[in-house]
Design a protein around this motif. Structure first.
Motif, PDB file in Angstrom:
ATOM      1  N   TRP A 233       0.832  -1.209   0.000  1.00  0.00           N
ATOM      2  CA  TRP A 233       0.000   0.000   0.000  1.00  0.00           C
ATOM      3  C   TRP A 233       0.866   1.259   0.000  1.00  0.00           C
ATOM      4  O   TRP A 233       0.645   2.174  -0.809  1.00  0.00           O
ATOM      5  CB  TRP A 233      -0.931   0.012   1.215  1.00  0.00           C
ATOM      6  N   SER A 238      -0.806  -1.462  -4.172  1.00  0.00           N
ATOM      7  CA  SER A 238      -2.024  -2.069  -3.653  1.00  0.00           C
ATOM      8  C   SER A 238      -2.989  -0.968  -3.253  1.00  0.00           C
ATOM      9  O   SER A 238      -2.567   0.120  -2.848  1.00  0.00           O
ATOM     10  CB  SER A 238      -1.707  -2.948  -2.436  1.00  0.00           C
ATOM     11  N   ASP A 239      -4.278  -1.265  -3.383  1.00  0.00           N
ATOM     12  CA  ASP A 239      -5.290  -0.307  -2.933  1.00  0.00           C
ATOM     13  C   ASP A 239      -5.708  -0.556  -1.498  1.00  0.00           C
ATOM     14  O   ASP A 239      -6.685   0.027  -1.010  1.00  0.00           O
ATOM     15  CB  ASP A 239      -6.510  -0.340  -3.852  1.00  0.00           C
ATOM     16  N   GLY A 240      -4.987  -1.432  -0.804  1.00  0.00           N
ATOM     17  CA  GLY A 240      -5.301  -1.724   0.588  1.00  0.00           C
ATOM     18  C   GLY A 240      -5.756  -3.138   0.820  1.00  0.00           C
ATOM     19  O   GLY A 240      -6.201  -3.472   1.929  1.00  0.00           O
ATOM     20  N   ASP A 241      -5.616  -3.979  -0.187  1.00  0.00           N
ATOM     21  CA  ASP A 241      -6.022  -5.373  -0.039  1.00  0.00           C
ATOM     22  C   ASP A 241      -5.250  -6.030   1.097  1.00  0.00           C
ATOM     23  O   ASP A 241      -4.039  -5.892   1.204  1.00  0.00           O
ATOM     24  CB  ASP A 241      -5.757  -6.119  -1.352  1.00  0.00           C
ATOM     25  N   ASP A 254     -15.068  -1.090   4.320  1.00  0.00           N
ATOM     26  CA  ASP A 254     -14.257  -1.104   3.112  1.00  0.00           C
ATOM     27  C   ASP A 254     -13.015  -0.244   3.331  1.00  0.00           C
ATOM     28  O   ASP A 254     -13.080   0.987   3.200  1.00  0.00           O
ATOM     29  CB  ASP A 254     -15.056  -0.580   1.917  1.00  0.00           C
ATOM     30  N   PRO A 255     -11.894  -0.868   3.653  1.00  0.00           N
ATOM     31  CA  PRO A 255     -10.706  -0.064   3.958  1.00  0.00           C
ATOM     32  C   PRO A 255     -10.218   0.739   2.766  1.00  0.00           C
ATOM     33  O   PRO A 255      -9.607   1.801   2.930  1.00  0.00           O
ATOM     34  CB  PRO A 255      -9.670  -1.119   4.375  1.00  0.00           C
ATOM     35  N   ARG A 256     -10.492   0.274   1.556  1.00  0.00           N
ATOM     36  CA  ARG A 256      -9.942   0.939   0.377  1.00  0.00           C
ATOM     37  C   ARG A 256     -10.480   2.353   0.207  1.00  0.00           C
ATOM     38  O   ARG A 256      -9.804   3.225  -0.317  1.00  0.00           O
ATOM     39  CB  ARG A 256     -10.214   0.099  -0.861  1.00  0.00           C
ATOM     40  N   THR A 257     -11.728   2.576   0.652  1.00  0.00           N
ATOM     41  CA  THR A 257     -12.297   3.923   0.527  1.00  0.00           C
ATOM     42  C   THR A 257     -11.856   4.838   1.659  1.00  0.00           C
ATOM     43  O   THR A 257     -12.031   6.051   1.573  1.00  0.00           O
ATOM     44  CB  THR A 257     -13.834   3.850   0.508  1.00  0.00           C
ATOM     45  N   LEU A 259      -8.626   4.680   3.167  1.00  0.00           N
ATOM     46  CA  LEU A 259      -7.194   4.921   3.191  1.00  0.00           C
ATOM     47  C   LEU A 259      -6.867   6.275   2.579  1.00  0.00           C
ATOM     48  O   LEU A 259      -7.396   6.630   1.525  1.00  0.00           O
ATOM     49  CB  LEU A 259      -6.447   3.815   2.448  1.00  0.00           C
ATOM     50  N   LYS A 261      -4.869   9.212   0.522  1.00  0.00           N
ATOM     51  CA  LYS A 261      -4.061   9.238  -0.693  1.00  0.00           C
ATOM     52  C   LYS A 261      -2.616   9.538  -0.304  1.00  0.00           C
ATOM     53  O   LYS A 261      -2.343  10.436   0.482  1.00  0.00           O
ATOM     54  CB  LYS A 261      -4.578  10.301  -1.652  1.00  0.00           C
TER      55      LYS A 261
END
Length: 266
Positions: A233, A238-241, A254-257, A259, A261
């Protein structure tokens, strides 16, 4: 079917004159290069023209960059050995032109270039006397660093751009040592980035804590996960997977939203 080309590259013995850390890094560079060559040899010829994970670059662009990057480090090693002021690249235009000109080559040529450029790099490293590894060199971005850091810089390029090929090699394939080193390095870099939201990083079930962003007594955001997922990340691979994200103690769905930038690695 891919062109029949032996991907194996002989790994020259690490120079005895080099410091132990340099020898270790050179051995890892040789192993990483062999892994890359195996991946490339398994591609279909048409796959080189397909997009990589880097915006605007095909897989061919990534491979041409890796070959020319090896040659740029040969320039720096030669300068360190001879005392000459040899720039990493002749200029940004020359760097970009080398990548663009090499991107469209067929698979066999790309493999041969990757192999030959690695051999030139290994030979230049083997020719370095012990005292030359402490020579201060200038990176193309302008900062100075000791020649002893060159093998580590090459390893970073190989491991990140192998992932960027989008050909089956992912951060999960990184060694634990590489991922841990990059996690520490990138966390230190982003601690000095005022534009980064303060985040607490918990590594491997809170075995270790790191911080990024400006100092904060109690960051709202906590990101937790394995070392490879955190390094992926922070490096933009990675987008946070594989990460868990908590805001004020509440786990987010949903961690990806959630995290923040991050700035590019540079």
């Amino acid at each position: 079917m891919p062109e029949a080309t032996d991907p194996a590259t002989p790994a020259p013995a690490a120079p005895d004159a080099a410091p132990a850390l340099v020898r270790d890094d050179l051995a890892e560079v040789a192993e990483a290069t062999e892994r890359l060559l195996r991946t490339v040899a398994g591609l279909e010829p048409a796959a080189l023209a397909e997009p990589s994970l880097l915006p605007g670059w095909t897989r061919g662009h990534v491979l041409a960059h890796l070959a020319r990057h090896a040659d740029s480090l040969v320039n720096l090693l030669t300068g360190a050995r001879t005392g000459q002021d040899i720039p990493q690249y002749a200029g940004e235009d020359a760097r970009d032109r080398g990548i663009q000109d090499g991107a469209g080559r067929p698979l066999g040529e790309q493999l041969a270039d990757l192999r030959a450029s690695h051999e030139r790099f290994a030979e230049a490293a083997a020719a370095m006397p012990a005292d030359a590894w402490s020579t201060m060199l200038r990176h193309r971005h302008g900062y100075t660093f000791p020649a002893s850091e060159i093998p580590g810089k090459r390893l970073v390029e190989l491991e990140y751009h192998h992932v960027d090929l989008d050909a089956g090699y992912t951060p999960a394939h990184w060694s634990a040592a590489f991922a841990d080193h990059e996690l520490e390095r990138l966390a230190a870099k982003f601690r000095a980035a005022p534009e980064v939201e303060p985040v607490r990083l918990l590594v491997e079930a809170a075995e270790r804590e790191l911080r990024i962003g400006p100092p904060a007594d109690r960051p709202e955001l906590t990101v937790e996960g394995p070392v490879r997922a955190l390094a992926a990340w922070l490096s933009g691979r990675s987008d946070g997977d594989g990460l868990q994200v908590h805001r004020d103690g509440v786990q987010l769905t949903d961690p990806r939203t959630a995290l923040p930038k991050l700035p590019p690695m540079g």
